[in-house]
Design an enzyme around this catalytic site. Sequence first.
Site, PDB file in Angstrom:
ATOM      1  N   GLU A   1     -37.131 -63.007  72.938  1.00 29.16           N
ATOM      2  CA  GLU A   1     -36.554 -62.026  74.120  1.00 29.16           C
ATOM      3  C   GLU A   1     -37.459 -60.790  74.285  1.00 29.16           C
ATOM      4  OE1 GLU A   1     -32.857 -63.986  72.512  1.00 29.16           O
ATOM      5  OE2 GLU A   1     -34.860 -62.987  71.549  1.00 29.16           O
TER       6      GLU A   1
ATOM      7  N   ILE B   1     -30.095 -57.402  67.525  1.00 26.97           N
ATOM      8  CA  ILE B   1     -29.678 -56.249  66.575  1.00 26.97           C
ATOM      9  C   ILE B   1     -28.444 -56.626  65.892  1.00 26.97           C
ATOM     10  CG2 ILE B   1     -28.543 -54.108  67.231  1.00 26.97           C
ATOM     11  CD1 ILE B   1     -30.445 -53.919  69.915  1.00 26.97           C
ATOM     12  N   HIS B   2     -28.704 -56.304  64.744  1.00 27.39           N
ATOM     13  CA  HIS B   2     -27.485 -56.520  63.906  1.00 27.39           C
ATOM     14  C   HIS B   2     -26.594 -55.455  62.979  1.00 27.39           C
ATOM     15  CE1 HIS B   2     -28.223 -60.938  64.036  1.00 27.39           C
ATOM     16  NE2 HIS B   2     -29.292 -60.735  64.188  1.00 27.39           N
ATOM     17  N   ARG B   3     -25.771 -55.541  62.564  1.00 27.90           N
ATOM     18  CA  ARG B   3     -25.161 -54.551  61.594  1.00 27.90           C
ATOM     19  C   ARG B   3     -25.540 -54.265  60.208  1.00 27.90           C
ATOM     20  NH1 ARG B   3     -18.711 -55.248  61.181  1.00 27.90           N
ATOM     21  NH2 ARG B   3     -18.993 -55.892  59.109  1.00 27.90           N
TER      22      ARG B   3
ATOM     23  N   GLU C   1     -16.737 -50.462  65.541  1.00 23.43           N
ATOM     24  CA  GLU C   1     -17.296 -51.623  66.346  1.00 23.43           C
ATOM     25  C   GLU C   1     -17.036 -51.228  67.859  1.00 23.43           C
ATOM     26  OE1 GLU C   1     -19.477 -53.577  65.489  1.00 23.43           O
ATOM     27  OE2 GLU C   1     -19.304 -54.139  63.395  1.00 23.43           O
TER      28      GLU C   1
ATOM     29  N   ASP D   1     -37.632 -64.672  67.050  1.00 23.86           N
ATOM     30  CA  ASP D   1     -36.400 -64.114  68.052  1.00 23.86           C
ATOM     31  C   ASP D   1     -36.412 -62.712  67.571  1.00 23.86           C
ATOM     32  OD1 ASP D   1     -34.027 -64.802  69.570  1.00 23.86           O
ATOM     33  OD2 ASP D   1     -32.998 -63.709  67.841  1.00 23.86           O
TER      34      ASP D   1
END
Length: 496
Positions: free
Chosen positions: A233, A168-170, A289, A165
């Site tokens: 994806e 996108i993450h912080r 954010e 998989d």
Amino acid sequence: MKEQIEDLRGALAFIREREGQLIETDTEADPVAEIAGVYRHVGAGGTVIRPTKEGPAMLFRNVKGHPDAKVAIGLLASRKRVGMLLGCEPERLGFLLKDSVKNPIPPIVIPNEKARCQEVVYLAEEEGFDIRKLLPAPTNTPEDAGPYITLGMCYASDPETGESDVTIHRMCLQSKDEISIFLQPGVRHIDYFRQKAEEEGKALPISISIGVDPAIEIASCFEPPTTPLGFDELQIAGAIRKKPVELARCLTIQEKAIANAEYVIEGEILPGVRVREDQNSNTGKAMPEFPGYCGPANKSLPVIKVKAVTTRKNPVMQTCIGPSEEHVSMAGIPTEASILGMVEKAMPGKLLNVYCASSGGGKYIAVMQFKKSVPSDEGRQRQAALLAFSAFAELKHVFLVDEDVDCFDMKDVMWAMTTRFQADIDMIPIPGVQCHPLDPSNGPEYSGHIRARGVACKAIFDCTVPFEQKERFKRADFMEVDTKKWTEFAEPKGLC
């Protein structure tokens, strides 16, 4: 056009040839708050504090402390520009992605010697290794917990099935070889993989690819149920470009990375290890954010132990401002595609289009353009809104409009709400349901009716005309003319 772009450099070259789409500067810029401070005024848009605007992307070619690197920002901070880069009319992007989900093209693995992301290699075991010196990762504000990777394509695999998989993450740079990662519980597949590995006391290999084809960045933001567990994806990005995404095997971990990325970080999410997100700043804040507020620093986040960093020669760091229009493009367009696909299955031909509006950061608001053709269609528009809510917990407000309202023009949407909406009969509140924890109004401190953070109230705003009254609400007609005769080649003259 779709075949012309396969990486970040190709995307930058493409928009460089389009007037008003890219600004390049050699003036030195500090990645600590200054780059974001500049771009806020040039083209951030979204929910960024005013004044801001939607504008061109920027390429900073002189980055303080990083003589061999550049920083690109705002590539996707314009729906029009996203349309250019994906070869699609901006209003049809949701349909492009919907069709791409239906026709996936799996990624392929190419030999390492052909992987441009591995032209330069830095190993963590080498003396002097420090990711903070290798990556010109910006901070958005002076109060950020630290430098953040905002556009890193995290790629990991299920320890049992091997299914992969990308999301996108912080991620915050915490030390010379450690990065904290925020994984929203119950939402992202990589957190599921991490939990599986941690239960076995094992580390989870993970690669972070930065600076890639924008088709990959858009595709990576799809969520369940459109992309269930086990759906990679990258297949959607392959469908958009009509060719498979190329991957390369990492050098120090058992995982793959995007072969033409500008930077690749190879590492492992350590089992049982946690870190306070703002341990280096002590500000209590993480970074801005998408709702427009600074997210609170998390007290306990998983840690990625970096094994290596590989790059292209003279790499380009890609970043974004958290609340900018760039987030709207990446989060909103896949959600539009998912809503279109879901409602089409339930009621074909009724939902004409969807826009996940900038004012909701691409997540909180959906404007659904619905066509009532027969009397029995009355009420089905609200059913369509419920379908959207049932699948996407992050949606807060759905605005329903008729086919004569431009769902991409919030002025037109507000016009419909003003003249076709009565709050006592056309607003449908849905209290006590799962919403988004980053909305500061979704908490018990805001209202005693909210039982727990994120368990709050959604609402449908039905701004459609009752079917039997459609003729009474017909908009004023104007003569259809070709304006070129009056507007082209006209020489300016005085009033007298």
